[in-house]
Design a protein around this motif. Structure first.
Motif, PDB file in Angstrom:
ATOM      1  N   LEU A   1     -36.208  19.082  -5.475  1.00  0.00           N
ATOM      2  CA  LEU A   1     -36.047  17.769  -4.862  1.00  0.00           C
ATOM      3  C   LEU A   1     -35.148  17.816  -3.631  1.00  0.00           C
ATOM      4  O   LEU A   1     -35.413  17.143  -2.633  1.00  0.00           O
ATOM      5  CB  LEU A   1     -35.482  16.796  -5.900  1.00  0.00           C
TER       6      LEU A   1
ATOM      7  N   LEU B   1     -43.066  18.736  -7.693  1.00  0.00           N
ATOM      8  CA  LEU B   1     -42.371  17.789  -8.563  1.00  0.00           C
ATOM      9  C   LEU B   1     -43.324  17.207  -9.595  1.00  0.00           C
ATOM     10  O   LEU B   1     -42.980  17.063 -10.785  1.00  0.00           O
ATOM     11  CB  LEU B   1     -41.747  16.657  -7.729  1.00  0.00           C
ATOM     12  N   HIS B   2     -44.527  16.870  -9.168  1.00  0.00           N
ATOM     13  CA  HIS B   2     -45.512  16.334 -10.109  1.00  0.00           C
ATOM     14  C   HIS B   2     -45.865  17.358 -11.168  1.00  0.00           C
ATOM     15  O   HIS B   2     -45.993  17.024 -12.370  1.00  0.00           O
ATOM     16  CB  HIS B   2     -46.773  15.898  -9.365  1.00  0.00           C
TER      17      HIS B   2
ATOM     18  N   ARG C   1     -49.995   9.841 -11.245  1.00  0.00           N
ATOM     19  CA  ARG C   1     -48.685   9.292 -11.609  1.00  0.00           C
ATOM     20  C   ARG C   1     -48.893   7.971 -12.347  1.00  0.00           C
ATOM     21  O   ARG C   1     -49.836   7.239 -12.043  1.00  0.00           O
ATOM     22  CB  ARG C   1     -47.842   9.041 -10.352  1.00  0.00           C
TER      23      ARG C   1
ATOM     24  N   THR D   1     -38.688  10.967  -6.842  1.00  0.00           N
ATOM     25  CA  THR D   1     -39.257  11.936  -5.914  1.00  0.00           C
ATOM     26  C   THR D   1     -38.610  11.832  -4.533  1.00  0.00           C
ATOM     27  O   THR D   1     -39.040  12.491  -3.593  1.00  0.00           O
ATOM     28  CB  THR D   1     -40.773  11.719  -5.782  1.00  0.00           C
TER      29      THR D   1
ATOM     30  N   ARG E   1     -35.845  21.396 -11.136  1.00  0.00           N
ATOM     31  CA  ARG E   1     -36.418  20.225 -10.463  1.00  0.00           C
ATOM     32  C   ARG E   1     -35.487  19.698  -9.382  1.00  0.00           C
ATOM     33  O   ARG E   1     -35.933  19.288  -8.300  1.00  0.00           O
ATOM     34  CB  ARG E   1     -36.706  19.123 -11.481  1.00  0.00           C
TER      35      ARG E   1
ATOM     36  N   GLN F   1     -43.634  17.149  -3.179  1.00  0.00           N
ATOM     37  CA  GLN F   1     -44.204  16.140  -4.066  1.00  0.00           C
ATOM     38  C   GLN F   1     -45.174  16.769  -5.066  1.00  0.00           C
ATOM     39  O   GLN F   1     -45.215  16.382  -6.243  1.00  0.00           O
ATOM     40  CB  GLN F   1     -44.919  15.067  -3.244  1.00  0.00           C
TER      41      GLN F   1
END
Length: 769
Positions: free
Chosen positions: A618, A656-657, A733, A190, A614, A653
């Protein structure tokens, strides 16, 4: 690829690439060797820098060869043979080169890596294990340092900073598993600063057939830890109460086991269920089958060993412990329960990649092995790579005797021991290659009974490999080893002592004995190749029993001549049948490889698509743009409360999750889909096409739902001046991640599993239940 190479490939057979075409460059290098040899170290480094470029013309190639030859002689005291230089040029140009044992594949690979660096690439050298990766990097380091080229290596013991530094070097050595696992971990970073690998560029593969063919279908897995399950013990206790032949039956090849009607009734009584095949009992039925498989078909000291209260798998292709590898489908936990051990961590799969897909990420791929030609068609089919063979530096004079075939394993072992003792009495060194830990220990015990002490090398003590192999060529040495493929070392007659070398040579050199054939002739050839290095004499012979599994288990010696005293069979018909049985096994392995590849290609394409998106999230402000578009009011509200940079990072974040969560769910779906897809055959659907159709539909839904789910999560997210509060926002996570490899065919093919399950249903129908 040039026109000539293209035409050669179009009309030529696989494995016929003319590696010797680089001979003119080598001849020209010989002519300027004296001139290069007069250079100071700094001048030699400058000469290497001066030839950086394409290295496509003969003058540049010849100067490159002269420079690296001089660097090798100064750095490690070895002057590369002409065949090593030819091999290096072929490798760096995308060829898999066959080089015999003792011909210096490690140095050829290092020279090829220098050639790739000179072309502007960052090169990785992939080995079969950590030991060889570090050994080869340290061994070749003086050459690299002399030419101003940086080198690093990664092993399972490397920490994050060491890995990042190693991959940043011009040349990085690493095992196939570590390079693959680092790629998987990087895909879930991340923060770009945490990424350890540089972009895949050029790759050189040592023991190429072992890595690219034998392990190509093996998935590497990154998992997130979940609570440990301890329900395997009760199921293990149940299956131990079943009787072979009465309650369960195994297939002739010992790859499948099924409950009989009697066994099914007994299991149902022990579990307290009326119908194990009833709807809702699918998970229970699976647990029973897995526990039964673990109890009856998975053998300790053959398929695995137990050390430090842990089950550790044995790699059947190498005879060594398969680090960070485990079985799928609960089998690993079932074996732990069988052994009375505490269950190890389990996890949800976060991402996977096959070894084959990992290799295909690299733009330039070459490799070397002692048995490339036998796998030439597969290199072409699966990797679009050509193969070629190099002649040995000195002529091969090893004698490969015909197989010695015996009716029983007991007769075979007795004859082996007799030959070993006779050779040992004459002080001739002997190497015996076995298939398993149990096999190696059994042969060592039989030898001890006749007064012959043998050094044993197997998965239980492979840390002692270097010392054991160093002594294997000495006078009177007897070494018993599990699979020699990929051990990366050749056996020197006399252990490196010149006088003793001559004594051993007079005795006929190293005698290599195979304890049964392997499942592929390539592994047999790799074992034979341990004798006869660099023009030394040597002999190889394989002892086969008709009780061997799997290649000869179904052969029958009817009408064949069998020696009454020894049990040896001399019939050419039986010898031909042994060859045929091995070819059938090789064909089955190829079908498995092709089947796994067909199923995995679509998932790889989907993964590439997800990772591209992704990576943009990022590295750019895409997440902020997405949420401003999807939830403008919510974004405006938060923008009044927190700094722009904080909000943008929280958005990154969060998205991304969501991507990682969606991808993990998709992998779980495709795994379940593949397990049951062969039921579609009952509806006259083609399983592979049905799988692709269902997977494609699921992926389309993933892409459609991803941003909707992310938008809902953004509405509920708790974002403060400190950033995203993951716990309060429900972002779960994994607390830790771990890596492992799985055998994609641990229970046989999906078709086999489907037919076995169908058999159970039919049995219930016959019983009238």
């Amino acid at each position: 690829m040039g026109l000539r190479d293209g035409l050669r490939r179009l009309i030529g057979r696989a494995g016929t690439t003319e590696v010797g075409r680089y001979g003119s460059a080598i001849t020209a290098a010989d002519e300027i060797e004296g001139e290069i040899g007069d250079l100071e170290d700094a001048e030699l480094r400058q000469a290497y820098d001066d030839i950086r470029g394409d290295l496509d013309d003969v003058p540049t190639q010849s100067e490159f060869c002269a420079v690296v030859r001089e660097a090798a002689e100064r750095g490690i005291g070895e002057r590369p043979y002409d065949v090593q230089l030819q091999g290096a040029l072929a490798i760096m140009n995308g060829t898999v080169v066959q080089m015999a044992t003792g011909e210096g594949k490690t140095l050829a690979g290092a020279i090829a890596a220098l050639g790739l660096v000179a072309r502007g690439h960052r090169a990785r050298v992939m080995s079969v294990n950590d030991y060889l990766a570090r050994r080869d990097a340290e061994w070749m380091a003086p050459i690299y340092e002399l030419l101003g080229v940086s080198v690093g290596w990664v092993t399972s013991a490397s920490d994050h900073d060491q890995r990042k530094a190693a991959y940043a070097a011009d040349i990085c050595y690493g095992s196939v598993s570590e390079i693959g696992f680092d790629l998987l971990r990087d895909r879930l970073r991340t923060d770009t600063e945490q990424i350890v690998q540089t972009k895949p560029d050029a790759l050189i593969i040592d023991e190429a057939d072992s890595v690219m063919i034998d392990e190509a279908k093996v998935p590497l897995v990154l998992a997130g830890s979940l609570p440990v399950s301890d329900d395997g013990g009760s199921m293990a206790a149940i299956v131990t109460q079943l009787a072979a032949g009465k309650d369960y039956e195994t297939s002739d090849d010992n790859t499948q086991v099924n409950l009989t009607d009697s066994g099914l009734a007994r299991v149902e009584a022990l579990l307290g269920v009326d119908d194990l095949y009833a709807e809702g009992n699918e998970l229970l039925l699976t647990r029973v089958n897995v526990a039964l498989y673990a109890e009856t078909l998975v053998q300790r000291d053959v398929d695995y060993i137990v050390t430090d209260d842990h089950v550790r798998l044995v790699d059947p292709n190498r005879g060594r412990v398969a680090e960070q590898q485990r079985w799928p489908d609960g089998l690993h936990a079932a074996v732990e329960a069988k052994e009375g051990l505490q269950p190890s961590d389990r996890g949800e799969i976060l991402d996977t990649i096959t070894v084959q897909a990992l290799i295909k990420h690299y733009g330039t791929v070459g490799g070397m092995t002692g048995t490339a030609l036998a796998a030439a068609e597969q290199f072409r089919e699966f990797y679009d790579l050509e193969t070629g063979a190099l002649p040995p530096h000195r002529p091969l004079i090893r004698t490969d005797e015909a197989d010695r075939i015996y009716e029983t394993a007991e007769d075979r072992d007795a004859a082996m021991v007799e030959l070993i003792k006779e050779s040992h009495d004459r002080q001739r060194p002997v190497l015996i290659g076995t298939h398993s830990v149990a096999g190696s220990e059994k042969i060592a015990e039989l030898l001890a009974e006749v007064g012959v002490e043998a050094a044993v090398l197997n998965a239980k003590n492979d840390t002692e490999e270097a010392a054991v192999i160093a002594a294997a060529g000495q006078l009177g040495a007897v070494t018993v080893s599990t699979q020699m493929a990929g051990r990366g070392v050749d056996i020197k007659l006399g252990g490196g002592d010149e006088h003793e070398h001559d004594q051993v040579a007079e005795l006929g050199g190293l005698l290599v004995i195979g304890h049964g054939r392997y499942h592929t002739s390539r592994l047999d050839d790799q074992l034979r190749g341990r004798a006869g290095r660099q023009g030394d004499p040597g002999t190889s012979v394989i002892f086969v029993s008709l009780e061997d599994d799997p290649t000869t288990a179904e052969l029958h010696p009817r009408g064949a001549e069998i020696d009454d005293e020894t049990g040896e069979i001399t019939s050419p018909r039986i010898a031909g049948q042994v060859d045929h049985a091995q070819r059938i096994t090789e064909g089955a392995l190829l079908d498995t490889h092709r089947n796994s590849w067909n199923y995995s290609q679509q998932l790889d394409a989907q993964r590439t698509d997800v990772l591209s998106y992704r990576d943009r999230v990022l590295r750019t402000g895409l997440a902020a743009e997405e949420f401003q578009r999807l939830r403008p009011d919510r974004w405006k509200e938060l923008a009044e409360e927190v700094e722009d940079e904080v909000l943008a990072e929280a958005a990154r974040q969060l998205l991304l999750h969501q991507i990682d969560r969606a991808w993990s769910d998709h992998i779980a779906f495709t795994e379940d889909l593949r397990e049951g897809i062969h039921l579609r055959a009952l509806g006259r659907e083609t399983p592979l096409m049905a799988y692709h159709s269902a997977s494609d539909q699921a992926y389309r839904e993933l892409r459609k739902k991803l941003l909707d789910d992310a938008a809902e999560a953004f509405e509920k997210a708790v974002i403060t001046e400190d950033g995203l509060d993951e716990a309060a926002s429900g972002i779960d996570r994994p607390t830790s991640t771990w890596t492992y490899m799985v055998d994609d065919q641990a229970f046989g093919s999906p078709e086999d599993r489907f037919l076995n399950a169908l058999g159970g249903v039919i049995r219930r129908a016959v019983r009238g239940d």
